[in-house]
Design an enzyme around this catalytic site. Sequence first.
Site, mmCIF file in Angstrom:
data_model
loop_
_atom_site.group_PDB
_atom_site.id
_atom_site.type_symbol
_atom_site.label_atom_id
_atom_site.label_comp_id
_atom_site.label_asym_id
_atom_site.label_seq_id
_atom_site.Cartn_x
_atom_site.Cartn_y
_atom_site.Cartn_z
ATOM 1 N N LYS A 20 0.843 -1.197 0.000
ATOM 2 C CA LYS A 20 0.000 0.000 0.000
ATOM 3 C C LYS A 20 0.876 1.246 0.000
ATOM 4 O O LYS A 20 1.768 1.380 0.845
ATOM 5 C CB LYS A 20 -0.843 -0.017 1.282
ATOM 6 C CG LYS A 20 -2.332 0.033 1.083
ATOM 7 C CD LYS A 20 -3.014 -0.104 2.427
ATOM 8 C CE LYS A 20 -4.435 0.329 2.369
ATOM 9 N NZ LYS A 20 -5.087 0.212 3.678
HETATM 10 O O1 G3P Z 1 -8.059 0.959 5.282
HETATM 11 C C1 G3P Z 1 -8.304 2.312 5.157
HETATM 12 C C2 G3P Z 1 -9.717 2.777 5.418
HETATM 13 O O2 G3P Z 1 -10.647 1.801 5.209
HETATM 14 C C3 G3P Z 1 -9.857 3.571 6.680
HETATM 15 O O3 G3P Z 1 -11.179 3.781 7.078
HETATM 16 O O4 G3P Z 1 -12.818 4.451 8.789
HETATM 17 O O5 G3P Z 1 -10.383 5.049 9.097
HETATM 18 O O6 G3P Z 1 -11.772 6.192 7.380
HETATM 19 P P1 G3P Z 1 -11.560 4.933 8.146
#
Ligand code: G3P
Length: 225
Positions: free
Chosen positions: A84
């Site tokens: 990533k």
């Molecule tokens: O993996 C990255 C992403 O899904 C993060 O989500 O909820 O931290 O915005 P969030």
Amino acid sequence: MKIFLDTANLREIEEAASWGILSGVTTNPSLLAREQGVDFEETILEITRLVDGPISAETISEDADGMVREGKTYAAWHPNVIVKVPSTIEGLKAVSRLKQDDIRTNVTLCFNANQALLAARAGAFVVSPFVGRLDDISEPGVELIHDIVQLYTMDPEIDTQVLAASIRHPRHIIEVAQAGADIATVPFNVLQLSMKHPLTDAGIERFLADWRKREAEQVTSVGAQ
Ligand code: G3P
């Protein structure tokens, strides 16, 4: 649309894998930081043992050289590891360099269609638009999924997949699927919520109550004979 789990928690991964619905896992530095005292490499390797599919591991360097160095290390851990990198110019450089070594990348922190288009041209395996974080600032997250899917469909040279990330609730899962996302990476609690419906619970309760009543009536009628 495939379902990935967005977590670094091994218990959650093991449980969701047992449902038979998981095609991969995404992690990020924040998710790993929640798992106190675990080793990064050991965690990723344990995930590869639980789920047979792409497992994203995120670089933390801000320059392409560092991302490539980290990416090569992660990719050597297991063939299912996807590297990533962020949606930055340095990230693009890293994607194209890693691709030369057949290392697959996930271009993350994508917040507009331009980032997604350039990530694809650089050779990204998947791009991760963050739906929930756009919604948080009153920009329509699902619309971005629509736009990227449309751009990718129009260009036959692009085979980058759209991985909808930052999924916050079950409705998001349906909306990104309808928008044409190839994958949604979903937190464990949102997956659990997806299977919840009060009418399902009430239905089970009623079926069981009726069955118990029938059994009780049979016992009474046998006793009366
Ligand atoms: O993996 C990255 C992403 O899904 C993060 O989500 O909820 O931290 O915005 P969030």
